[in-house]
Enzyme design. Sequence first.
Site, mmCIF file in Angstrom:
data_model
loop_
_atom_site.group_PDB
_atom_site.id
_atom_site.type_symbol
_atom_site.label_atom_id
_atom_site.label_comp_id
_atom_site.label_asym_id
_atom_site.label_seq_id
_atom_site.Cartn_x
_atom_site.Cartn_y
_atom_site.Cartn_z
ATOM 1 N N ASP A 40 11.623 27.307 -8.274
ATOM 2 C CA ASP A 40 10.545 26.317 -8.309
ATOM 3 C C ASP A 40 10.023 26.189 -9.737
ATOM 4 O OD1 ASP A 40 8.409 24.644 -7.895
ATOM 5 O OD2 ASP A 40 7.484 25.825 -6.317
ATOM 6 N N GLU A 80 3.261 2.035 2.313
ATOM 7 C CA GLU A 80 3.917 2.250 3.608
ATOM 8 C C GLU A 80 5.337 1.699 3.541
ATOM 9 O OE1 GLU A 80 3.568 0.612 8.223
ATOM 10 O OE2 GLU A 80 1.797 0.556 6.910
ATOM 11 N N ASP A 92 0.811 -1.225 0.000
ATOM 12 C CA ASP A 92 0.000 0.000 0.000
ATOM 13 C C ASP A 92 0.837 1.264 0.000
ATOM 14 O OD1 ASP A 92 1.023 -0.072 2.543
ATOM 15 O OD2 ASP A 92 -0.890 0.280 3.575
ATOM 16 N N THR A 99 9.297 33.419 -11.959
ATOM 17 C CA THR A 99 9.885 34.687 -11.530
ATOM 18 C C THR A 99 11.240 34.900 -12.174
ATOM 19 O OG1 THR A 99 8.747 34.626 -9.394
ATOM 20 C CG2 THR A 99 10.713 35.987 -9.536
ATOM 21 N N LYS A 117 7.646 42.500 -7.655
ATOM 22 C CA LYS A 117 6.629 41.700 -8.352
ATOM 23 C C LYS A 117 5.349 41.648 -7.538
ATOM 24 C CE LYS A 117 8.167 37.279 -6.395
ATOM 25 N NZ LYS A 117 8.773 35.975 -6.663
ATOM 26 N N ARG A 156 8.387 27.721 2.852
ATOM 27 C CA ARG A 156 7.674 28.913 2.397
ATOM 28 C C ARG A 156 6.452 29.225 3.255
ATOM 29 N NH1 ARG A 156 7.808 27.411 -3.982
ATOM 30 N NH2 ARG A 156 7.936 25.334 -3.051
ATOM 31 N N GLN A 157 6.022 28.250 4.041
ATOM 32 C CA GLN A 157 4.902 28.464 4.965
ATOM 33 C C GLN A 157 5.469 28.799 6.353
ATOM 34 O OE1 GLN A 157 1.589 25.535 4.551
ATOM 35 N NE2 GLN A 157 2.909 24.581 3.013
#
Length: 313
Positions: free
Chosen positions: A225, A43, A41, A229, A195, A99-100
């Site tokens: 990423d 895991e 599965d 940009t 930007k 980024r969070q």
Amino acid sequence: MPEVTTEAKIFACTQSKTLAENIASHYGVPIGNVITSTYSDGEFQPSFEESVRGTRVFIIGSTNPGPNNLMEMLLMLDAAKRASARHITAVLPYFGWARQDRKDKPRVPIAAKLVAKMLETAGATRIITMDLHADQIQGFFERPVDHLFASTIFLEQIRDLNLDNLMIASPDMGGSKRAYAYSKALESEVVICYKQRAKANVISHMELIGDVTGKNVILVDDMVDTAGTLTKAADLMMERGAKSVRAICTHPILSGNAYERIENSKLEQLIVTDSIPLTQKSKKIKVVSCAKLFAEVMTRVHHNKSISSTFVM
């Protein structure tokens, strides 16, 4: 009697195995033996196939999404803790989910802090990472964090280009501090891109703060990423009279149409580290290894020596 320092052991998470082997080679020890069993599965269960009791363990793995990379690091940290390793250092060439790092709107998580707490809970007694998306992420940890800078590697690369009329650029306002640090070391001018985003990974407008006419521009950033940009900035600078535009980015996430954007842009060259393995080859992308830097810092950490001499800025 003085405490005898036993040799450290180095283990690799699956996606960072090549980098870990290079680090171990520079460090001067063989890579440790880990076997990962996988259930039908999906895991999986990593297993150390050698004793780590009483030793310092370095576990190397970038935690870029998907979640398996982070989960594998957490499982290996937990296994080392339960196997009675004395010191457990999580070596994260790329610290994913960074980024969070704040609440930029209501009802969203601060994932960077959550990941920090998960790493500590799993068993990490020290963190070594490179070019965090935001410096303040170090404050999310209650354990020591050695935050390395890829400028140690990249400044030599820039100098080897031997460019006249050199100008350092930041692709956004958030990277201005990094750009100014490079410009100070290279005694060059700086230009900043401003930007506005319509949504994540989508730029609605970009403008330049500074004059790039006749300049050989080098964009510096912590990650690339989708390359939206970066390529938009390069194209804009060439339109504004730049002689050439190159880019230096530490972490080559390169998702979506990033490779295609880079190939079709006016970007002359993109230099990245091997913190994340590339999924494609590109004649415009040059990879420089961060293995020697990590190996040197790991050696100093293990022998309780200062690492400040590895920082050039």
